[in-house]
Motif scaffolding. Structure first.
Motif, short mmCIF file in Angstrom:
data_model
loop_
_atom_site.label_atom_id
_atom_site.label_comp_id
_atom_site.label_asym_id
_atom_site.label_seq_id
_atom_site.Cartn_x
_atom_site.Cartn_y
_atom_site.Cartn_z
N UNK A 1 0.85 -1.19 0.00
CA UNK A 1 0.00 0.00 0.00
C UNK A 1 0.88 1.24 0.00
N UNK A 2 0.83 2.01 -1.09
CA UNK A 2 1.58 3.26 -1.17
C UNK A 2 0.71 4.45 -0.77
N UNK A 3 -0.60 4.33 -0.97
CA UNK A 3 -1.51 5.41 -0.59
C UNK A 3 -2.87 4.81 -0.29
N UNK A 4 -3.46 5.21 0.84
CA UNK A 4 -4.78 4.70 1.23
C UNK A 4 -4.75 3.78 2.42
N UNK A 5 -3.62 3.78 3.16
CA UNK A 5 -3.51 2.86 4.30
C UNK A 5 -4.60 3.10 5.35
N UNK A 6 -4.88 4.36 5.66
CA UNK A 6 -5.86 4.66 6.70
C UNK A 6 -7.25 4.13 6.30
N UNK A 7 -7.61 4.33 5.03
CA UNK A 7 -8.93 3.88 4.57
C UNK A 7 -9.02 2.36 4.54
N UNK A 8 -7.96 1.71 4.05
CA UNK A 8 -7.98 0.25 4.00
C UNK A 8 -8.09 -0.34 5.41
N UNK A 9 -7.39 0.26 6.36
CA UNK A 9 -7.45 -0.23 7.74
C UNK A 9 -8.85 -0.11 8.31
N UNK A 10 -9.51 1.03 8.06
CA UNK A 10 -10.88 1.22 8.54
C UNK A 10 -11.83 0.24 7.87
N UNK A 11 -11.67 0.05 6.56
CA UNK A 11 -12.53 -0.89 5.83
C UNK A 11 -12.39 -2.30 6.39
N UNK A 12 -11.14 -2.74 6.62
CA UNK A 12 -10.95 -4.10 7.13
C UNK A 12 -11.50 -4.22 8.56
N UNK A 13 -11.24 -3.23 9.40
CA UNK A 13 -11.72 -3.29 10.78
C UNK A 13 -13.24 -3.25 10.84
N UNK A 14 -13.87 -2.55 9.89
CA UNK A 14 -15.32 -2.40 9.90
C UNK A 14 -16.05 -3.61 9.34
N UNK A 15 -15.53 -4.18 8.23
CA UNK A 15 -16.26 -5.21 7.50
C UNK A 15 -15.56 -6.57 7.45
N UNK A 16 -14.26 -6.61 7.73
CA UNK A 16 -13.51 -7.85 7.54
C UNK A 16 -13.08 -8.56 8.80
N UNK A 17 -12.90 -7.82 9.88
CA UNK A 17 -12.43 -8.43 11.12
C UNK A 17 -13.54 -9.27 11.77
N UNK A 18 -13.13 -10.23 12.57
CA UNK A 18 -14.11 -11.04 13.31
C UNK A 18 -14.79 -10.18 14.38
N UNK A 19 -16.04 -10.50 14.72
CA UNK A 19 -16.76 -9.70 15.71
C UNK A 19 -16.02 -9.57 17.05
N UNK A 20 -15.24 -10.58 17.41
CA UNK A 20 -14.54 -10.55 18.69
C UNK A 20 -13.15 -9.91 18.61
N UNK A 21 -12.69 -9.59 17.40
CA UNK A 21 -11.38 -8.96 17.26
C UNK A 21 -11.38 -7.56 17.85
N UNK A 22 -10.21 -7.09 18.30
CA UNK A 22 -10.13 -5.70 18.80
C UNK A 22 -10.17 -4.72 17.65
N UNK A 23 -10.09 -3.44 17.96
CA UNK A 23 -10.06 -2.42 16.93
C UNK A 23 -11.39 -1.69 16.78
N UNK A 24 -11.47 -0.90 15.74
CA UNK A 24 -12.64 -0.08 15.45
C UNK A 24 -13.83 -0.96 15.08
N UNK A 25 -14.94 -0.85 15.84
CA UNK A 25 -16.12 -1.68 15.62
C UNK A 25 -17.34 -0.78 15.41
#
Length: 218
Positions: A92-116
């Motif tokens: 990732x050269x540009x867009x790291x913040x957005x990709x992180x939010x997208x993964x934390x919002x829609x891709x992470x398991x319900x029990x994972x830490x992070x932005x929910x």
């Protein structure tokens, strides 16, 4: 002599499910020279809200290469899987913040830490999830999880305003799963070719020198 990347640059809009799948396989990684995840909750909430409204949220720039950078970090609080030396990596050269939010919002398991993020179907607003959720609070991490989503829909049927809430839920899921974010991919460029592109893109933000990129690859 000016180096051209024509023919080695693709621009394809991707849905979030494809991006999440690449992250889970370890094909998308964050190079060490990138700054850490720094967005605050209100910034992340605004991104999710923009996605739900169908607003443009900018593009993501990836560098696809078989070369392995020496140092990589996790995606926010999430552990990225290891890959073999033969698997091409998309850095990732540009867009790291957005990709992180997208993964934390829609891709992470319900029990994972992070932005929910959670969507209040009655008030039609987003907020950060807690352990004391009400039936009409939809956790966005359920979007691509069939069993969790079905269980949530079943619970909604116990409410008097279930028809209205169900319509709002369907509209939200349709907006998220149907959203396509522009992804620009640089394919098989050398470090020397990527450096000026990376430096020019980052010239308006936090300044990262060409040396940072070269040092990560040597």
């Amino acid at each position: 002599m000016v180096a051209h990347v024509r023919g080695r640059l693709t621009t394809d809009p991707l849905n979030f499910e494809d991006i999440i799948a690449d992250i889970r396989k370890g094909e998308i990684k964050i190079p060490k020279f990138q700054r850490p995840f720094v967005w605050k909750e209100d910034q992340a909430i605004k991104l999710v809200d923009s996605i739900a409204r169908g607003y443009p949220v900018g593009s993501v720039l990836l560098w696809r290469t078989a070369d392995k950078l020496n140092s990589e970090r996790e995606l926010g609080t999430f552990q990225l899987p290891q890959t073999d030396e033969m698997t091409p990596t998309k850095y990732v050269l540009d867009g790291q913040q957005r990709i992180t939010v997208v993964y934390s919002s829609f891709g992470a398991a319900p029990t994972d830490p992070g932005f929910k993020p959670v969507y209040d179907l009655r008030n039609e607003t987003f907020h950060v999830g807690t352990d004391a959720l009400q039936i009409h609070h939809f956790p966005l991490r359920y979007v691509y999880r069939t069993t969790d989503l079905l269980n949530f829909r079943t619970a909604l049927q116990t409410l008097d305003d279930r028809e209205v809430l169900q319509e709002r839920l369907d509209a939200l899921i349709g907006a998220i799963t149907g959203y396509r974010i522009p992804v620009v991919e640089l394919r098989d460029l050398t470090v020397e070719e990527v450096c000026p592109i990376f430096e020019r893109i980052n010239s308006s933000g936090t300044r990262l020198s060409t040396f940072d990129l070269i040092a990560a690859a040597t």
